[in-house]
Design a protein around this motif. Structure first.
Motif, mmCIF file in Angstrom:
data_model
loop_
_atom_site.group_PDB
_atom_site.id
_atom_site.type_symbol
_atom_site.label_atom_id
_atom_site.label_comp_id
_atom_site.label_asym_id
_atom_site.label_seq_id
_atom_site.Cartn_x
_atom_site.Cartn_y
_atom_site.Cartn_z
ATOM 1 N N LEU A 45 -7.630 34.865 21.540
ATOM 2 C CA LEU A 45 -6.817 35.284 22.683
ATOM 3 C C LEU A 45 -5.322 35.167 22.445
ATOM 4 C CD1 LEU A 45 -5.887 32.453 24.220
ATOM 5 C CD2 LEU A 45 -8.204 32.568 25.084
ATOM 6 N N TYR A 59 -2.566 34.254 32.894
ATOM 7 C CA TYR A 59 -3.989 34.285 33.297
ATOM 8 C C TYR A 59 -4.898 34.127 32.082
ATOM 9 C CZ TYR A 59 -1.726 36.437 37.296
ATOM 10 O OH TYR A 59 -0.898 36.685 38.330
ATOM 11 N N VAL A 60 -4.458 34.682 30.963
ATOM 12 C CA VAL A 60 -5.262 34.565 29.743
ATOM 13 C C VAL A 60 -5.215 33.124 29.241
ATOM 14 C CG1 VAL A 60 -5.554 35.373 27.387
ATOM 15 C CG2 VAL A 60 -4.814 36.961 29.145
ATOM 16 N N ARG A 63 -7.342 30.643 30.797
ATOM 17 C CA ARG A 63 -8.766 30.745 30.483
ATOM 18 C C ARG A 63 -9.085 30.309 29.052
ATOM 19 N NH1 ARG A 63 -7.568 33.663 34.663
ATOM 20 N NH2 ARG A 63 -9.133 34.134 36.237
ATOM 21 N N ILE A 64 -8.149 29.612 28.407
ATOM 22 C CA ILE A 64 -8.498 28.951 27.145
ATOM 23 C C ILE A 64 -9.634 27.990 27.425
ATOM 24 C CG2 ILE A 64 -7.725 27.208 25.493
ATOM 25 C CD1 ILE A 64 -5.025 28.488 25.489
ATOM 26 N N CYS A 65 -9.530 27.301 28.549
ATOM 27 C CA CYS A 65 -10.535 26.302 28.876
ATOM 28 C C CYS A 65 -10.679 26.209 30.383
ATOM 29 C CB CYS A 65 -10.112 24.958 28.294
ATOM 30 S SG CYS A 65 -11.105 23.627 28.907
ATOM 31 N N GLY A 66 -11.907 26.160 30.845
ATOM 32 C CA GLY A 66 -12.132 26.100 32.286
ATOM 33 C C GLY A 66 -12.010 24.706 32.851
ATOM 34 N N ILE A 67 -11.908 23.693 31.993
ATOM 35 C CA ILE A 67 -11.841 22.331 32.512
ATOM 36 C C ILE A 67 -10.381 21.902 32.673
ATOM 37 C CG2 ILE A 67 -12.554 19.944 32.152
ATOM 38 C CD1 ILE A 67 -14.860 20.977 30.490
ATOM 39 N N VAL A 147 -12.449 26.195 39.589
ATOM 40 C CA VAL A 147 -12.177 25.776 38.213
ATOM 41 C C VAL A 147 -11.005 26.531 37.580
ATOM 42 C CG1 VAL A 147 -14.439 24.853 37.675
ATOM 43 C CG2 VAL A 147 -14.023 27.249 37.353
ATOM 44 N N ILE A 148 -10.826 27.783 37.947
ATOM 45 C CA ILE A 148 -9.679 28.544 37.450
ATOM 46 C C ILE A 148 -8.798 28.828 38.654
ATOM 47 C CG2 ILE A 148 -8.953 30.656 36.294
ATOM 48 C CD1 ILE A 148 -10.727 29.515 34.329
ATOM 49 N N SER A 356 -14.158 25.251 23.537
ATOM 50 C CA SER A 356 -13.463 26.503 23.848
ATOM 51 C C SER A 356 -11.953 26.323 23.714
ATOM 52 C CB SER A 356 -13.847 27.021 25.225
ATOM 53 O OG SER A 356 -13.457 26.134 26.210
#
Lengths: 360, 156
Positions: A45, A59-60, A63-67, A147-148, A356
Motif C-alpha cells: 500500500l 484512509y489507506v 488501514r495498515i492495521c485495524g487494531i 475499528v476504523i 498486517s
C-alpha cells in the motif's frame, strides 16, 4: 541428542488470527531454531502514494492495521503536517491523544484476551473481550466507527467531542477499571497463569538493545524506550513516565501492558480535565512541497516511524512506515531458541504480533 | 433465531486483510455478540468446518492457502466473503500485490459489505450462509437419488 525435525507452524493456525509461517527446527521437544517467513498479507500500500492525493492517503494508511488504525492515521498526518509546516490547533492534539490512548487500552485488552486464549484460559479471554467492547462503544460514540475511524485528517481532526461525552468517557473508563482489576489479578496472581508466564522466554536487556526490540517488548527487559517521552501530541503535559519491568520474561511483558492500560486511563482523565476550547482543524490547501519529514509515534506495539517525501504536487513522492512488529521479529526468533514446543504460541503472542502492520 | 436448525462450524482465514474484519469476526464469538450460544464454533481444522469466512483480498502467496483450505472442507460448504476487501479488493484494489476479491479463487456464496464489516453484518452473513448450506445439502441428497434412477434405467 535427539533427531532434528522441522515442524511447520501456520500460515493458517488456530492461535493466530493472522497468517504467518514459522519453520520450527526441533530436537525432541526443544526448539533449536525458528525461521519465520512472511508475505501472506503484503498488499504494497505504500505504492498507493502515486494514485491517491495526500489528503486521501490517510484512509489507506489507517488501514495498515485495524487494531492501531488511529495511531497510523495520526502518524501519517503528523508527517504531512510537518512537511507542509501546518500548525495543528491544540484541541485537535488533545483529541488525538485521547483517541490514541483509547486505542492503546483497546489494543492491550485485546492482546490480554489473546494471551489468555493462548494458554488455554478461555473464560479469561471472554472476559477481556467483553470489557473491550466498552472501549469500542466509546469509539463508536465519538468517532462513528468501531475499528476504523477515519477521524484524523491532515490539519486536525474531523469530529469534535463535547464536554459531557468526554466526562462520560472518563466515567465509563473508571467503571471499567474496577472490573479490569479483577481480571489483572488473575493474570498477575493466579498460580496456573504464573506457571505459564514466569521465567518463560527471557530476553535480556543487552539482547533487547542489540536486536532493536521496541515498545512493551523492550520495556519489559528494562530498556527505557518510549517515544511518548519525546513529546509528540500533548504527552509532555500529562506527567508521563514509561512503565518498565526488568525480568524480560512473558510475565514482565504482560505486566508492562497491564500497567499501561491503567496509565492510559489516568492520562485520558488528565487530558479531559485540561482540554482547551477552540478549533479542531485548520484548512489545508495546495500541494505538498518538496522536502522530507520524519516523525515517530509510540503505537501500542512500540515505536513506529513515518516518513513522507513531497514533490510539489498533490501526490507525495514516497511514504514509508516502519512498524513495531518488524522490529520485534528478531527478538522473537531469539526467545524461541531453546523453548519448549508447547510454549511457542505463548512466546509468539507476547511480542503482540501484528502481521498486517509488519507486511503492509 | 428459532429457525437455526444447524450449528455451523466456521473456519476463518485472513487473505490479506488489515485485521479490522478479523477482530470483528473474533468479536462475534465473545460475550457481546456471542454466537457460541447457537453452537457456532470457530474451528482451526478445515475438515470440521461448514462455513469458510475469508477476510481480505487475495495475493500471489495467499491464493494457494485459500484454495487449499477450501478444497479440504467437506461438502456441502459455504464461502462468506467478509468485508469489502474480500468482496472486491476495496481500498487496496489498486495495490500491486492485490489480485482482487476472494471470488477470483473460490466460489463465494455470501458477500458481507463494510470496512470493517460490523459483527451484526457478519452474523447476518453467516445466517444467510446457513440458508445456502441447506439448499446445497438438499441438492446433494437429490443428486445421488437421480443418479441411482439413471443407473436403474440403463440396467433396464
Amino acid at each position: 541428542m535427539g533427531k532434528r525435525t522441522i515442524v511447520p507452524f501456520g500460515p493458517q493456525h488456530p492461535v493466530l488470527p493472522e497468517p504467518v509461517h514459522l519453520d520450527l527446527v526441533i530436537e525432541d521437544e526443544k526448539v533449536v531454531e525458528a525461521i519465520p517467513s512472511i508475505g501472506f498479507i503484503h498488499r504494497g500500500l505504500e505504492k498507493l502514494v502515486e494514485k491517491k492525493e495526500y489528503t486521501e492517503l490517510v484512509y489507506v494508511i489507517e488501514r495498515i492495521c485495524g487494531i492501531c488504525s488511529f495511531g497510523h492515521g495520526w502518524g501519517y498526518c503528523h508527517a504531512v503536517e510537518g512537511l507542509m509546516n501546518i500548525e495543528v490547533p491544540e484541541r485537535a492534539e488533545y483529541l488525538r491523544t485521547i483517541w490514541h490512548e483509547l486505542s492503546r487500552i483497546h489494543s492491550h485488552i485485546l492482546w490480554l484476551g489473546l494471551l489468555a486464549d493462548g494458554f488455554g484460559f478461555e473464560s479469561l479471554f471472554m472476559h477481556c473481550w467483553r470489557l473491550r467492547e466498552r472501549v469500542l462503544d466509546l469509539f463508536e460514540k465519538t468517532t462513528g466507527g468501531r475499528v476504523i475511524f477515519s477521524v484524523c485528517k491532515v490539519g486536525g481532526v474531523r469530529k469534535d467531542v463535547d464536554k459531557e461525552t468526554l466526562d462520560e468517557m472518563v466515567g465509563v473508563l473508571r467503571k471499567m477499571e474496577i472490573e479490569l482489576k479483577e481480571l489483572t489479578n488473575t493474570f498477575m496472581d493466579d498460580y496456573s497463569v504464573k506457571s505459564r508466564l514466569v521465567g518463560i522466554g527471557v530476553l535480556s536487556k543487552e539482547d533487547a538493545i542489540e536486536l532493536c526490540a521496541v515498545g512493551p517488548m523492550a520495556r519489559a527487559s528494562g530498556v527505557d524506550l518510549d517515544i511518548r517521552l519525546t513529546g509528540n501530541g500533548i504527552y509532555d503535559k500529562l506527567g508521563f513516565a514509561p512503565c518498565i519491568e526488568t525480568a524480560g520474561d512473558c510475565y514482565a511483558r504482560c505486566a508492562v501492558r497491564i500497567r499501561e492500560i491503567y496509565q492510559s486511563i489516568d492520562m485520558i482523565e488528565e487530558a479531559v480535565k485540561t482540554i482547551p476550547e477552540g478549533d479542531i482543524a485548520v484548512p489545508v490547501k495546495g500541494n505538498a512541497p518538496k522536502g522530507e519529514f520524519i516523525t515517530r509515534l509510540e503505537q501500542p506495539r512500540g515505536e513506529c516511524f513515518y516518513y513522507a517525501k513531497g514533490a510539489d504536487s498533490k501526490f507525495l513522492e514516497r511514504m514509508r512506515v516502519r512498524t513495531p512488529t518488524n522490529m520485534n521479529i528478531p527478538a522473537m526468533v531469539k526467545i524461541l531458541q531453546g523453548c519448549d514446543l508447547a510454549d511457542v504460541p505463548m512466546l509468539f503472542l507476547t511480542i503482540d504480533p501484528c502481521i498486517s502492520c509488519a507486511e503492509r | 433465531m428459532s429457525y437455526v436448525t444447524k450449528s455451523p462450524w466456521i473456519i476463518h482465514y485472513d487473505g490479506s486483510s488489515c485485521n479490522g474484519c478479523d477482530i470483528e469476526v473474533l468479536a462475534c464469538l465473545t460475550p457481546m455478540y456471542d454466537v457460541e450460544r447457537f453452537g457456532i464454533i470457530n474451528t482451526g481444522n478445515p475438515k470440521h468446518a461448514d462455513i469458510f469466512l475469508v477476510t481480505g483480498s487475495v495475493n500471489e502467496q495467499s491464493i494457494k492457502v485459500v484454495k487449499q483450505i477450501y478444497d479440504q472442507m467437506p461438502e456441502p460448504k459455504v464461502v462468506v466473503a467478509v468485508g469489502i476487501c474480500a468482496s472486491s479488493g476495496g481500498i487496496f484494489k489498486e495495490c500491486y500485490n492485490v489480485l482482487g476479491g476472494i471470488d477470483m479463487v473460490v466460489p463465494v456464496d455470501v458477500y458481507v459489505p463494510g470496512c470493517a464489516a460490523r459483527p451484526e453484518a457478519i452474523i447476518d452473513g453467516v445466517v444467510k450462509g446457513l440458508g445456502v448450506l441447506a439448499e446445497k445439502r438438499a441438492a446433494m441428497d437429490k443428486k445421488p437419488a437421480a443418479a441411482a434412477k439413471a443407473e436403474a434405467k440403463e440396467g433396464a
